[in-house]
Design an enzyme around this catalytic site. Structure first.
Site, PDB file in Angstrom:
ATOM      1  N   TYR A 263     -29.204   4.173 -15.986  1.00  0.00           N
ATOM      2  CA  TYR A 263     -29.536   5.491 -15.440  1.00  0.00           C
ATOM      3  C   TYR A 263     -28.574   6.549 -15.974  1.00  0.00           C
ATOM      4  O   TYR A 263     -27.356   6.356 -15.976  1.00  0.00           O
ATOM      5  CB  TYR A 263     -29.477   5.461 -13.911  1.00  0.00           C
ATOM      6  CG  TYR A 263     -30.506   4.537 -13.299  1.00  0.00           C
ATOM      7  CD1 TYR A 263     -31.822   4.958 -13.092  1.00  0.00           C
ATOM      8  CD2 TYR A 263     -30.169   3.235 -12.949  1.00  0.00           C
ATOM      9  CE1 TYR A 263     -32.773   4.110 -12.548  1.00  0.00           C
ATOM     10  CE2 TYR A 263     -31.110   2.379 -12.405  1.00  0.00           C
ATOM     11  CZ  TYR A 263     -32.412   2.818 -12.202  1.00  0.00           C
ATOM     12  OH  TYR A 263     -33.347   1.974 -11.663  1.00  0.00           O
TER      13      TYR A 263
ATOM     14  N   SER B 127      -9.066  15.352 -14.929  1.00  0.00           N
ATOM     15  CA  SER B 127      -9.773  16.509 -15.479  1.00  0.00           C
ATOM     16  C   SER B 127     -10.654  17.175 -14.431  1.00  0.00           C
ATOM     17  O   SER B 127     -11.136  18.296 -14.640  1.00  0.00           O
ATOM     18  CB  SER B 127     -10.631  16.081 -16.670  1.00  0.00           C
ATOM     19  OG  SER B 127     -11.576  15.088 -16.285  1.00  0.00           O
TER      20      SER B 127
ATOM     21  N   TYR C  83     -12.023  14.841  -4.255  1.00  0.00           N
ATOM     22  CA  TYR C  83     -11.138  14.168  -5.212  1.00  0.00           C
ATOM     23  C   TYR C  83     -10.373  15.185  -6.054  1.00  0.00           C
ATOM     24  O   TYR C  83      -9.160  15.049  -6.278  1.00  0.00           O
ATOM     25  CB  TYR C  83     -11.957  13.247  -6.116  1.00  0.00           C
ATOM     26  CG  TYR C  83     -11.134  12.484  -7.129  1.00  0.00           C
ATOM     27  CD1 TYR C  83     -10.290  11.454  -6.724  1.00  0.00           C
ATOM     28  CD2 TYR C  83     -11.208  12.780  -8.484  1.00  0.00           C
ATOM     29  CE1 TYR C  83      -9.535  10.745  -7.649  1.00  0.00           C
ATOM     30  CE2 TYR C  83     -10.461  12.084  -9.411  1.00  0.00           C
ATOM     31  CZ  TYR C  83      -9.626  11.066  -8.991  1.00  0.00           C
ATOM     32  OH  TYR C  83      -8.874  10.380  -9.914  1.00  0.00           O
TER      33      TYR C  83
ATOM     34  N   ASP D 287       0.841  -1.194   0.000  1.00  0.00           N
ATOM     35  CA  ASP D 287       0.000   0.000   0.000  1.00  0.00           C
ATOM     36  C   ASP D 287       0.876   1.244   0.000  1.00  0.00           C
ATOM     37  O   ASP D 287       1.800   1.355   0.812  1.00  0.00           O
ATOM     38  CB  ASP D 287      -0.886  -0.028   1.260  1.00  0.00           C
ATOM     39  CG  ASP D 287      -2.048   0.943   1.183  1.00  0.00           C
ATOM     40  OD1 ASP D 287      -1.826   2.098   0.780  1.00  0.00           O
ATOM     41  OD2 ASP D 287      -3.166   0.538   1.545  1.00  0.00           O
TER      42      ASP D 287
ATOM     43  N   ASN E   9     -27.555  10.435 -15.219  1.00  0.00           N
ATOM     44  CA  ASN E   9     -27.694  11.524 -14.257  1.00  0.00           C
ATOM     45  C   ASN E   9     -27.927  12.834 -14.991  1.00  0.00           C
ATOM     46  O   ASN E   9     -27.108  13.257 -15.807  1.00  0.00           O
ATOM     47  CB  ASN E   9     -26.434  11.627 -13.386  1.00  0.00           C
ATOM     48  CG  ASN E   9     -26.198  10.366 -12.579  1.00  0.00           C
ATOM     49  OD1 ASN E   9     -27.138   9.794 -12.027  1.00  0.00           O
ATOM     50  ND2 ASN E   9     -24.959   9.921 -12.497  1.00  0.00           N
TER      51      ASN E   9
END
Length: 342
Positions: A225, A143, A166, A78, A227
Site C-alpha cells: 500500500y 525531520s 511526535y 526504561d 499512502n
C-alpha cells in the site's frame, strides 16, 4: 586527503572511551553499539525491549567476536525511570541517545505513552548526564520537526508548524538540549534523522518503516500500500551515514556545534513511486523467483509531511560529514539482509 570520519576512526584505535548507547537493542542503537565495539570502544547499552530485540544483541556479539563483546555492558531498563538513567550515566564519556517510541501514527494514537518515553525519558537522561558530569550528549531528533514547511531543501534554522505529537516531542528535545547547553555547559548535539534504512530495521508491527515493510510484503506476494498518489518524497538515508554522524557528533571539538541540531541525510529526494520501483528492481536481481507487482494506492496518512529533502551543508561545515551511500548504493547493500530477515 582523509575525511574527518577517517581521522576519527584512527583516533578510536588509540583512545578508548566509554559510550552509553540507549535503545541499544533497536535498529540504529544496535548498529552504533556494534560499530563502537568493533573499534576498540567500551559500550554500555540500555534498552527496555519495547521496540528492540534480544536477537540484535546476539547479532552484535556474533559480529564483533567474544573479545570485543567483553567491552559491552547491558542494562535492561526504561528511560522513563530516573534511577535507571542515573545508573546508566555513571562514568560515561559520551552518550548516543537513540531510545524512543518512534512513529508519527503511534504518537497520534497514544500521545501519553509516547510522551513518557520521548520527553520525560529524554529529560531524565539529560539530567542524569548533567549530574554525572558526562560531557557529550548526542541525541536522535527527527525531520518531523519541519512540519508543514514547504521550503526545499530543509534548512535547520527554519521549521514550519508541527503536524503531529511526535514532532512536538522531538522539537521539545531540541529545546531542552539547547537550554541545558547554555545553562549547564553540557555539550549537546541533535541529529534530525531523515528516513533511515538498513540492516536490523524491523519489518513487523503496525509502525514498521516503509522499506522493510514493503520488502516483506513483496516477498510474500502480499499487497503493498502506498499512502496517497506516490508523489510524496523523502530523503532516504542509509544506516552507515547515520553511524558516521553520531560518531562525528560524539567526538567533535568544534564548539560551534554544541547546542545545535543537524540534518542527517544524503541530500536526495526520492518519491514513494520511485522507491517502490527501486525495491522491485533490487528484489528481481537478488530473489530468483520474485515477480514484480503494482502497488495499491490509498488515502494520504494524517500527520505526514508531503515532501522531505535535507540541506546537509551545516553538518558538512561544522562536523565534516561526507555521506558515503546514496539510496541506490544503500539499497544494494541492504537488500540481501532484508531478504534474509524479513
Amino acid at each position: 586527503m582523509q575525511t574527518e570520519f577517517q581521522k576519527l576512526l584512527n583516533t578510536l584505535q588509540t583512545q578508548q572511551k566509554t559510550w552509553l548507547v540507549t535503545g541499544a537493542a533497536g535498529f540504529i542503537g544496535s548498529n552504533l553499539a556494534e560499530f563502537l565495539l568493533s573499534h576498540n570502544q567500551l559500550v554500555i547499552g540500555l534498552d527496555n525491549f519495547s521496540t528492540g530485540y534480544r536477537k540484535n544483541l546476539d547479532q552484535i556479539a556474533e559480529a564483533v567476536g567474544s573479545a570485543a563483546y567483553q567491552n559491552f555492558t547491558f542494562i535492561e531498563g526504561d528511560i522513563s525511570h530516573l534511577d535507571t538513567c542515573q545508573q546508566a550515566c555513571k562514568n560515561v564519556d559520551i552518550i548516543l541517545h537513540q531510545a524512543a517510541l518512534g512513529s508519527v501514527p503511534r504518537s497520534i494514537a497514544d500521545p501519553v505513552t509516547s510522551n513518557l518515553s520521548n520527553v520525560t525519558g529524554f529529560l531524565n537522561l539529560l539530567t542524569s548526564a548533567k549530574d554525572a558530569g558526562t560531557q557529550r550528549f548526542v541525541y536522535a531528533s527527527s525531520s518531523s520537526v519541519y512540519g508543514d514547511s514547504e521550503e526545499l531543501p530543509k534548512v535547520e534554522a527554519r521549521t514550519g508548524n508541527l503536524l503531529s505529537p511526535y514532532a512536538v516531542m522531538k522539537y521539545t528535545n531540541e529545546l531542552y538540549a539547547r537550554v541545558f547547553n547554555k545553562i549547564y555547559g553540557i555539550e549537546t548535539i541533535g541529529l534530525r534523522y531523515f528516513n533511515v534504512f538498513g540492516r536490523r530495521q524491523d519489518p513487523n508491527g503496525a509502525y514498521a518503516a516503509v522499506i522493510p515493510k514493503w520488502v516483506s510484503a513483496l516477498l510474500k506476494d502480499d499487497d503493498v500500500y502506498i499512502n496517497g498518489d506516490g508523489a510524496t518524497s523523502r530523503d532516504f538515508c542509509y544506516i552507515d551515514n547515520v553511524i558516521q554522524m553520531n560518531l562525528l557528533a560524539g567526538m567533535t571539538d568544534n564548539t560551534h556545534a554544541f547546542g545545535e541540531a543537524f540534518n542527517v541525510a544524503v541530500g536526495g529526494q526520492t518519491t514513494l513511486n520511485e522507491l517502490y520501483a527501486l525495491i522491485n528492481q533490487e528484489l528481481s536481481h537478488h530473489a530468483a523467483s520474485f515477480v514484480k507487482k503494482p502497488p495499491v494506492y490509498r488515502e494520504f496518512r494524517v500527520g505526514d509531511i508531503r515532501h522531505s529533502n535535507a540541506n546537509i551543508a551545516k553538518a558538512q561545515t561544522l562536523l565534516g560529514y561526507v555521506p558515503t551511500q546514496t539510496i541506490e548504493q544503500g539499497m544494494a547493500l541492504a537488500i540481501e539482509w532484508y531478504i534474509a530477515n524479513v
